[in-house]
Scaffold this motif. Structure first.
Motif, PDB file in Angstrom:
ATOM      1  N   CYS A  91       0.836  -1.211   0.000  1.00  0.00           N
ATOM      2  CA  CYS A  91       0.000   0.000   0.000  1.00  0.00           C
ATOM      3  C   CYS A  91       0.862   1.249   0.000  1.00  0.00           C
ATOM      4  O   CYS A  91       0.597   2.192  -0.752  1.00  0.00           O
ATOM      5  CB  CYS A  91      -0.936   0.002   1.218  1.00  0.00           C
ATOM      6  SG  CYS A  91      -2.298  -1.169   1.133  1.00  0.00           S
ATOM      7  N   GLU A  92       1.874   1.270   0.832  1.00  0.00           N
ATOM      8  CA  GLU A  92       2.733   2.449   0.923  1.00  0.00           C
ATOM      9  C   GLU A  92       3.482   2.698  -0.382  1.00  0.00           C
ATOM     10  O   GLU A  92       3.630   3.854  -0.808  1.00  0.00           O
ATOM     11  CB  GLU A  92       3.674   2.301   2.117  1.00  0.00           C
ATOM     12  CG  GLU A  92       2.909   2.441   3.425  1.00  0.00           C
ATOM     13  CD  GLU A  92       3.616   1.878   4.649  1.00  0.00           C
ATOM     14  OE1 GLU A  92       4.780   1.401   4.524  1.00  0.00           O
ATOM     15  OE2 GLU A  92       2.995   1.893   5.723  1.00  0.00           O
ATOM     16  N   SER A  93       3.929   1.633  -1.017  1.00  0.00           N
ATOM     17  CA  SER A  93       4.600   1.781  -2.303  1.00  0.00           C
ATOM     18  C   SER A  93       3.644   2.380  -3.338  1.00  0.00           C
ATOM     19  O   SER A  93       4.002   3.317  -4.063  1.00  0.00           O
ATOM     20  CB  SER A  93       5.116   0.426  -2.785  1.00  0.00           C
ATOM     21  OG  SER A  93       5.655   0.534  -4.081  1.00  0.00           O
ATOM     22  N   HIS A  98       0.600   7.168  -6.104  1.00  0.00           N
ATOM     23  CA  HIS A  98      -0.803   7.557  -6.276  1.00  0.00           C
ATOM     24  C   HIS A  98      -1.385   7.961  -4.921  1.00  0.00           C
ATOM     25  O   HIS A  98      -2.207   7.245  -4.352  1.00  0.00           O
ATOM     26  CB  HIS A  98      -1.615   6.389  -6.858  1.00  0.00           C
ATOM     27  CG  HIS A  98      -1.018   5.796  -8.079  1.00  0.00           C
ATOM     28  ND1 HIS A  98      -1.180   6.361  -9.324  1.00  0.00           N
ATOM     29  CD2 HIS A  98      -0.237   4.699  -8.261  1.00  0.00           C
ATOM     30  CE1 HIS A  98      -0.532   5.629 -10.211  1.00  0.00           C
ATOM     31  NE2 HIS A  98       0.050   4.622  -9.592  1.00  0.00           N
ATOM     32  N   PRO A  99      -0.974   9.100  -4.391  1.00  0.00           N
ATOM     33  CA  PRO A  99      -1.359   9.472  -3.024  1.00  0.00           C
ATOM     34  C   PRO A  99      -2.850   9.743  -2.825  1.00  0.00           C
ATOM     35  O   PRO A  99      -3.326   9.761  -1.690  1.00  0.00           O
ATOM     36  CB  PRO A  99      -0.538  10.730  -2.740  1.00  0.00           C
ATOM     37  CG  PRO A  99      -0.199  11.278  -4.084  1.00  0.00           C
ATOM     38  CD  PRO A  99      -0.104  10.103  -5.005  1.00  0.00           C
ATOM     39  N   ARG A 100      -3.608   9.908  -3.887  1.00  0.00           N
ATOM     40  CA  ARG A 100      -5.025  10.245  -3.756  1.00  0.00           C
ATOM     41  C   ARG A 100      -5.944   9.033  -3.923  1.00  0.00           C
ATOM     42  O   ARG A 100      -7.129   9.183  -4.175  1.00  0.00           O
ATOM     43  CB  ARG A 100      -5.393  11.348  -4.737  1.00  0.00           C
ATOM     44  CG  ARG A 100      -4.551  12.632  -4.495  1.00  0.00           C
ATOM     45  CD  ARG A 100      -5.071  13.838  -5.180  1.00  0.00           C
ATOM     46  NE  ARG A 100      -6.461  14.128  -4.911  1.00  0.00           N
ATOM     47  CZ  ARG A 100      -6.951  14.727  -3.816  1.00  0.00           C
ATOM     48  NH1 ARG A 100      -6.122  15.058  -2.851  1.00  0.00           N
ATOM     49  NH2 ARG A 100      -8.236  14.966  -3.692  1.00  0.00           N
ATOM     50  N   ARG A 108      -5.036   0.290   3.626  1.00  0.00           N
ATOM     51  CA  ARG A 108      -3.893   0.556   4.512  1.00  0.00           C
ATOM     52  C   ARG A 108      -4.380   0.793   5.939  1.00  0.00           C
ATOM     53  O   ARG A 108      -3.778   0.297   6.891  1.00  0.00           O
ATOM     54  CB  ARG A 108      -3.100   1.761   4.019  1.00  0.00           C
ATOM     55  CG  ARG A 108      -1.873   2.038   4.881  1.00  0.00           C
ATOM     56  CD  ARG A 108      -0.979   3.127   4.304  1.00  0.00           C
ATOM     57  NE  ARG A 108       0.189   3.316   5.139  1.00  0.00           N
ATOM     58  CZ  ARG A 108       0.260   4.192   6.133  1.00  0.00           C
ATOM     59  NH1 ARG A 108      -0.746   5.011   6.400  1.00  0.00           N
ATOM     60  NH2 ARG A 108       1.360   4.284   6.864  1.00  0.00           N
ATOM     61  N   ALA A 109      -5.483   1.513   6.102  1.00  0.00           N
ATOM     62  CA  ALA A 109      -6.043   1.749   7.437  1.00  0.00           C
ATOM     63  C   ALA A 109      -6.442   0.415   8.086  1.00  0.00           C
ATOM     64  O   ALA A 109      -6.212   0.211   9.287  1.00  0.00           O
ATOM     65  CB  ALA A 109      -7.231   2.692   7.356  1.00  0.00           C
ATOM     66  N   GLU A 123      -6.004   8.058  11.579  1.00  0.00           N
ATOM     67  CA  GLU A 123      -5.549   9.172  10.743  1.00  0.00           C
ATOM     68  C   GLU A 123      -5.638   8.816   9.258  1.00  0.00           C
ATOM     69  O   GLU A 123      -6.047   9.646   8.442  1.00  0.00           O
ATOM     70  CB  GLU A 123      -4.118   9.585  11.121  1.00  0.00           C
ATOM     71  CG  GLU A 123      -4.004  10.219  12.494  1.00  0.00           C
ATOM     72  CD  GLU A 123      -4.855  11.471  12.650  1.00  0.00           C
ATOM     73  OE1 GLU A 123      -4.939  12.281  11.703  1.00  0.00           O
ATOM     74  OE2 GLU A 123      -5.455  11.638  13.738  1.00  0.00           O
ATOM     75  N   GLU A 124      -5.271   7.595   8.916  1.00  0.00           N
ATOM     76  CA  GLU A 124      -5.345   7.165   7.512  1.00  0.00           C
ATOM     77  C   GLU A 124      -6.800   7.142   7.049  1.00  0.00           C
ATOM     78  O   GLU A 124      -7.112   7.563   5.932  1.00  0.00           O
ATOM     79  CB  GLU A 124      -4.714   5.790   7.332  1.00  0.00           C
ATOM     80  CG  GLU A 124      -4.569   5.364   5.896  1.00  0.00           C
ATOM     81  CD  GLU A 124      -3.573   6.189   5.105  1.00  0.00           C
ATOM     82  OE1 GLU A 124      -3.889   6.570   3.966  1.00  0.00           O
ATOM     83  OE2 GLU A 124      -2.467   6.457   5.606  1.00  0.00           O
TER      84      GLU A 124
END
Length: 134
Positions: A91-93, A98-100, A108-109, A123-124
């Protein structure tokens, strides 16, 4: 892939070729095939065929490294088999490029919550909620 899905895919490709010959606009066959492969991956996961789902997901992700639907199905399988760290890394990669992505942030949350990182998960999820529908 079941016989019914394969037959549907074959029919779709045949109709697509016929449409091309007739000069009609035809849906992208590669995109339709990928969609069917992702559906098959989800079916493997929901049927509990985790090893096959993981192998299929890995192969698809190598072919389509920026396809969100492939990543999400693979990560959902990783979550179900308890491979939370690997899910987080993937997910982080993806999010670094693609941060949006609402759906990847949501997955990821889930992974953060599964490893007990509740504040980060919260927060995520908040960040994801700002992206929903965009």
């Amino acid at each position: 892939m079941s016989r019914e899905r394969f037959a549907g895919l074959l029919l779709g490709l045949m109709l697509g070729v016929g449409g091309l010959l007739a000069g009609e606009e035809v849906p992208d066959a590669a995109a339709e095939l990928l969609k069917l492969e992702v559906e098959n991956l989800a079916e493997l996961r929901t049927d509990g065929e985790y090893e096959r789902a993981l192998k299929t997901g890995e192969a698809l992700l190598k072919q389509h490294p920026d396809d969100e639907s492939v990543l999400v199905e693979l990560c959902r399988t990783l979550l179900e088999v308890g491979r939370y760290g690997e899910c987080l890394k993937r997910c982080e990669s993806y999010l670094s490029r693609h941060p949006r992505s609402f759906v990847v942030r949501t997955v990821r949350a889930e992974a953060l919550r599964a490893v007990g990182r509740y504040e980060e998960a919260y927060e995520e999820a908040k960040v994801a909620s700002t992206l929903e529908g965009r």
